[in-house]
Design a protein around this motif. Structure first.
Motif, mmCIF file in Angstrom:
data_model
loop_
_atom_site.group_PDB
_atom_site.id
_atom_site.type_symbol
_atom_site.label_atom_id
_atom_site.label_comp_id
_atom_site.label_asym_id
_atom_site.label_seq_id
_atom_site.Cartn_x
_atom_site.Cartn_y
_atom_site.Cartn_z
ATOM 1 N N SER A 6 -1.228 -5.315 18.199
ATOM 2 C CA SER A 6 -0.433 -4.486 19.116
ATOM 3 C C SER A 6 0.979 -4.286 18.589
ATOM 4 N N ILE A 7 1.573 -5.360 18.062
ATOM 5 C CA ILE A 7 2.932 -5.261 17.517
ATOM 6 C C ILE A 7 2.940 -4.360 16.290
ATOM 7 N N PHE A 8 1.967 -4.526 15.393
ATOM 8 C CA PHE A 8 1.934 -3.696 14.203
ATOM 9 C C PHE A 8 1.584 -2.248 14.517
ATOM 10 N N GLU A 9 0.914 -2.027 15.614
ATOM 11 C CA GLU A 9 0.653 -0.660 16.041
ATOM 12 C C GLU A 9 1.913 -0.043 16.634
ATOM 13 N N LEU A 10 2.708 -0.852 17.325
ATOM 14 C CA LEU A 10 3.953 -0.372 17.934
ATOM 15 C C LEU A 10 5.030 -0.128 16.883
ATOM 16 N N ILE A 11 5.159 -1.038 15.931
ATOM 17 C CA ILE A 11 6.171 -0.936 14.898
ATOM 18 C C ILE A 11 5.496 -0.515 13.597
ATOM 19 N N ASP A 12 5.892 0.620 13.086
ATOM 20 C CA ASP A 12 5.328 1.096 11.832
ATOM 21 C C ASP A 12 5.903 0.273 10.695
ATOM 22 N N MET A 13 5.068 -0.386 9.924
ATOM 23 C CA MET A 13 5.536 -1.299 8.891
ATOM 24 C C MET A 13 5.739 -0.630 7.534
ATOM 25 N N ARG A 14 5.489 0.657 7.444
ATOM 26 C CA ARG A 14 5.815 1.346 6.194
ATOM 27 C C ARG A 14 7.331 1.494 6.105
ATOM 28 N N SER A 15 7.864 1.466 4.938
ATOM 29 C CA SER A 15 9.314 1.401 4.760
ATOM 30 C C SER A 15 10.031 2.671 5.191
ATOM 31 N N PHE A 16 9.589 3.824 4.718
ATOM 32 C CA PHE A 16 10.360 5.046 4.940
ATOM 33 C C PHE A 16 10.215 5.612 6.345
ATOM 34 N N LEU A 91 10.057 -3.397 -9.883
ATOM 35 C CA LEU A 91 10.075 -2.583 -8.663
ATOM 36 C C LEU A 91 9.695 -1.133 -8.958
ATOM 37 N N ALA A 92 10.229 -0.574 -10.039
ATOM 38 C CA ALA A 92 9.906 0.818 -10.376
ATOM 39 C C ALA A 92 8.429 0.967 -10.728
ATOM 40 N N THR A 93 7.891 0.005 -11.460
ATOM 41 C CA THR A 93 6.471 0.073 -11.819
ATOM 42 C C THR A 93 5.583 -0.059 -10.590
ATOM 43 N N TYR A 98 2.294 2.365 -9.134
ATOM 44 C CA TYR A 98 1.196 1.874 -8.302
ATOM 45 C C TYR A 98 1.300 2.327 -6.844
ATOM 46 N N GLY A 99 2.398 2.952 -6.456
ATOM 47 C CA GLY A 99 2.512 3.534 -5.126
ATOM 48 C C GLY A 99 2.815 2.554 -4.002
ATOM 49 N N VAL A 100 3.428 1.415 -4.296
ATOM 50 C CA VAL A 100 3.793 0.454 -3.260
ATOM 51 C C VAL A 100 5.091 0.936 -2.607
ATOM 52 N N GLU A 101 5.007 1.340 -1.356
ATOM 53 C CA GLU A 101 6.147 1.957 -0.681
ATOM 54 C C GLU A 101 7.307 0.981 -0.495
ATOM 55 N N PHE A 102 7.014 -0.281 -0.243
ATOM 56 C CA PHE A 102 8.073 -1.275 -0.080
ATOM 57 C C PHE A 102 8.878 -1.433 -1.372
ATOM 58 N N ALA A 103 8.213 -1.417 -2.516
ATOM 59 C CA ALA A 103 8.906 -1.512 -3.802
ATOM 60 C C ALA A 103 9.756 -0.263 -4.053
ATOM 61 N N GLN A 104 9.256 0.898 -3.660
ATOM 62 C CA GLN A 104 10.043 2.122 -3.774
ATOM 63 C C GLN A 104 11.319 2.026 -2.942
ATOM 64 N N ASN A 167 6.586 10.390 3.781
ATOM 65 C CA ASN A 167 6.079 10.515 5.151
ATOM 66 C C ASN A 167 5.210 11.744 5.328
ATOM 67 N N ILE A 168 5.600 12.840 4.687
ATOM 68 C CA ILE A 168 4.794 14.055 4.793
ATOM 69 C C ILE A 168 3.476 13.898 4.047
ATOM 70 N N SER A 169 3.544 13.314 2.838
ATOM 71 C CA SER A 169 2.306 13.175 2.052
ATOM 72 C C SER A 169 1.349 12.163 2.692
ATOM 73 N N ILE A 170 1.867 11.109 3.286
ATOM 74 C CA ILE A 170 1.009 10.152 3.968
ATOM 75 C C ILE A 170 0.471 10.769 5.266
ATOM 76 N N GLY A 171 1.317 11.564 5.938
ATOM 77 C CA GLY A 171 0.873 12.226 7.160
ATOM 78 C C GLY A 171 -0.222 13.240 6.905
#
Length: 174
Positions: A6-16, A91-93, A98-104, A167-171
């Motif tokens: 429920s908490i993870f559904e309420l709070i979006d954990m993706r960085s951007f 972090l850049a790699t 590899y597409g890790v949003e938190f590292a970006q 956000n647009i590409s993930i959406g």
């Protein structure tokens, strides 16, 4: 459905798409432009306006911070540079290959701060070679603050454009 999901559904954990990331970004750049070379900028303004003991305090804190910063660079600058290159390469790699949003997000937050750090070191070396007068110190700190704000504006612009793209590409894909 348990409370954890429920908490993870309420709070979006993706960085951007997380509000906390943008708050941290704003606070980081606000703090970086206020504390120029470790000196609060309001002290510079007060020293120019009032003079006297405030001017002496400004010159003392600039001398102390300059010597401290340059001592750290002289003692362990090479090791810190190597560790920084390792961390930013990782972090850049992770982020952009590899597409890790938190590292970006970490890369886009921390890498421009290293540019500010290099500008601070450059100006600290320049101040160490000169006599510390109020006008010289104030001019140097003002220039350093201006460069910090320019880097901050560019970094916030790039980060926000990259975040919107993510956000647009993930959406669209998600």
């Amino acid at each position: 459905m348990d409370w954890y999901s429920s908490i993870f559904e309420l709070i979006d954990m993706r960085s951007f798409s997380n509000l906390w990331f943008w708050i941290v970004l704003a606070v980081a750049w606000s703090t970086a432009s206020h504390w120029v070379m470790g000196v609060p900028y309001d002290l510079v303004v007060r020293a120019r306006r009032v003079g006297g003991p405030v001017e002496a305090d400004l010159l003392d804190i600039v001398r102390i911070n300059t010597n401290r910063m340059l001592q750290i660079v002289e003692m362990s600058g090479t090791i810190l540079l190597a560790m920084g290159c390792f961390v930013f390469t990782g972090l850049a790699t992770l982020g952009f290959f590899y597409g890790v949003e938190f590292a970006q997000a970490l890369f886009l937050l921390l890498f421009p701060m290293t540019l500010v750090m290099f500008i601070n070191i450059f100006h600290a070396r320049r101040l160490r070679r000169q006599d510390l007068t109020l006008e010289r110190v104030a001019k140097t700190l003002l220039r350093c603050r201006l460069y910090t704000q320019i880097i901050g504006m560019i970094a916030i612009l790039v980060t926000s454009l990259w975040g919107m793209y993510q956000n647009i590409s993930i959406g669209v894909l998600g």
